[in-house]
Design an enzyme around this catalytic site. Structure first.
Site, short mmCIF file in Angstrom:
data_model
loop_
_atom_site.label_atom_id
_atom_site.label_comp_id
_atom_site.label_asym_id
_atom_site.label_seq_id
_atom_site.Cartn_x
_atom_site.Cartn_y
_atom_site.Cartn_z
N ASP A 227 0.83 -1.20 0.00
CA ASP A 227 0.00 0.00 0.00
C ASP A 227 0.86 1.25 0.00
OD1 ASP A 227 -2.77 -0.96 0.14
OD2 ASP A 227 -2.14 -1.86 2.04
N MET B 73 0.81 5.20 -0.02
CA MET B 73 -0.09 6.33 0.28
C MET B 73 0.74 7.61 0.37
SD MET B 73 -2.58 4.78 3.20
CE MET B 73 -3.04 3.04 3.25
N MET C 63 -2.31 4.58 -3.69
CA MET C 63 -3.32 5.53 -3.23
C MET C 63 -2.67 6.90 -3.25
SD MET C 63 -4.90 3.08 -0.29
CE MET C 63 -3.45 2.03 -0.39
C1 DX5 Z 1 -6.23 0.46 3.09
C2 DX5 Z 1 -5.37 -0.49 2.29
C3 DX5 Z 1 -5.54 -1.92 2.64
C4 DX5 Z 1 -5.21 -2.28 4.06
C5 DX5 Z 1 -6.17 -3.34 4.45
O1 DX5 Z 1 -6.52 1.61 2.38
O2 DX5 Z 1 -5.63 -0.37 0.91
O3 DX5 Z 1 -4.77 -2.73 1.75
O4 DX5 Z 1 -3.91 -2.77 4.26
O5 DX5 Z 1 -6.00 -3.60 5.80
P1 DX5 Z 1 -7.03 -4.49 6.60
O6 DX5 Z 1 -6.96 -5.86 5.99
O7 DX5 Z 1 -6.52 -4.42 7.99
O8 DX5 Z 1 -8.39 -3.87 6.43
ZN ZN Z 2 -4.58 -1.85 -0.35
#
Ligand code: DX5
Ligand code: ZN
Length: 226
Positions: free
Chosen positions: A37, A39, A70
């Site tokens: 991920d 961000m 993201m």
């Molecule tokens: C959140 C991320 C997810 C996150 C999910 O925006 O895109 O990939 O890691 O985490 P869990 O499985 O804890 O919801």
């Molecule tokens: Zn994600």
């Protein structure tokens, strides 16, 4: 419904960032992809890791990387992740005004191309773009943070995408991300998802590899005979 064997993609967002290589190795042999991920504190309020970390991690494991960007301006950054050896690079529909053109660039750079749809974005306008993509990531939370509660209503988008993919015989993974755990993965699989991101459910478990195997078993069972 035609659903291929599930892909389980642990998200390192829930791992210990001071021991990333070790945390990644803990799911080798059990996971299919490693979900990364990225961000940028603009597209979402949170800030995580970028290209240098992905490049270093790339050398630390054989697992294919499923990079989830993201970020604003994915056109500027996404191809760099393909060049760094990511298997799949997913960017958000909300952040890109020409998703098909960026998908082409990603494929030309040797990666699979993924389109992500956030919580408040309808799926319908994007269905006709899917032949240009290899994965469709449907958020089952609002993008930005791990550990949030799964929103079952968002599975309507998964059902719509599954109908479209099956009717058009498209080769496309339908991936769900957010709140996927032992108590939610079956409903996501039954709705038609075939790739599952799990952060907290894997890295919050005592044995991350065992958690991956358990999730896989549940997903398989939910689609068996469907
Ligand atoms: C959140 C991320 C997810 C996150 C999910 O925006 O895109 O990939 O890691 O985490 P869990 O499985 O804890 O919801
Ligand atoms: Zn994600």
């Amino acid at each position: 419904m035609t659903v291929p064997p599930p892909i389980i993609a642990p998200s390192i967002l829930a791992a210990d960032f001071a021991r990333l290589a070790e945390e990644v190795r803990a799911v080798e042999g059990a996971a299919d992809w490693l979900h990364v991920d990225v961000m940028d504190n603009h597209f979402v309020p949170n800030l995580t890791i970028g290209l240098p970390v992905v490049q270093s991690l790339r050398a630390a494991t054989e697992l294919p990387f499923d990079v989830h960007l993201m970020i604003t301006d994915p056109r500027r950054w996404a191809p760099g992740y393909a060049d760094a050896g990511a298997h799949n690079v997913t960017f958000h529909a909300e952040a890109c005004d020409n998703p098909v053109s960026l998908a082409k660039d990603l494929r030309a750079a040797g990666a699979k191309a993924g389109l992500a749809i956030d919580r408040d974005t309808p799926i319908e306008p994007y269905l006709e773009l899917l032949p240009s993509f290899d994965t469709l990531l449907i958020m089952t939370i609002k993008a930005g943070f791990g550990g949030q509660r799964f929103i079952p209503e968002l599975l309507d988008k998964v059902r719509a995408a599954r109908r479209h993919v099956d009717a058009g015989h498209l080769e496309l993974r339908i991936e769900v991300d957010g709140g996927i755990a032992a108590d939610t993965i079956e409903q996501a699989a039954a709705a038609g998802a075939d790739a599952f991101v799990a952060g907290t459910a894997v890295y919050g478990a005592e044995d991350p590899a065992e958690a991956v195997r358990r999730l896989r078993g549940l997903a398989e069972r939910a689609t068996a005979g469907a």
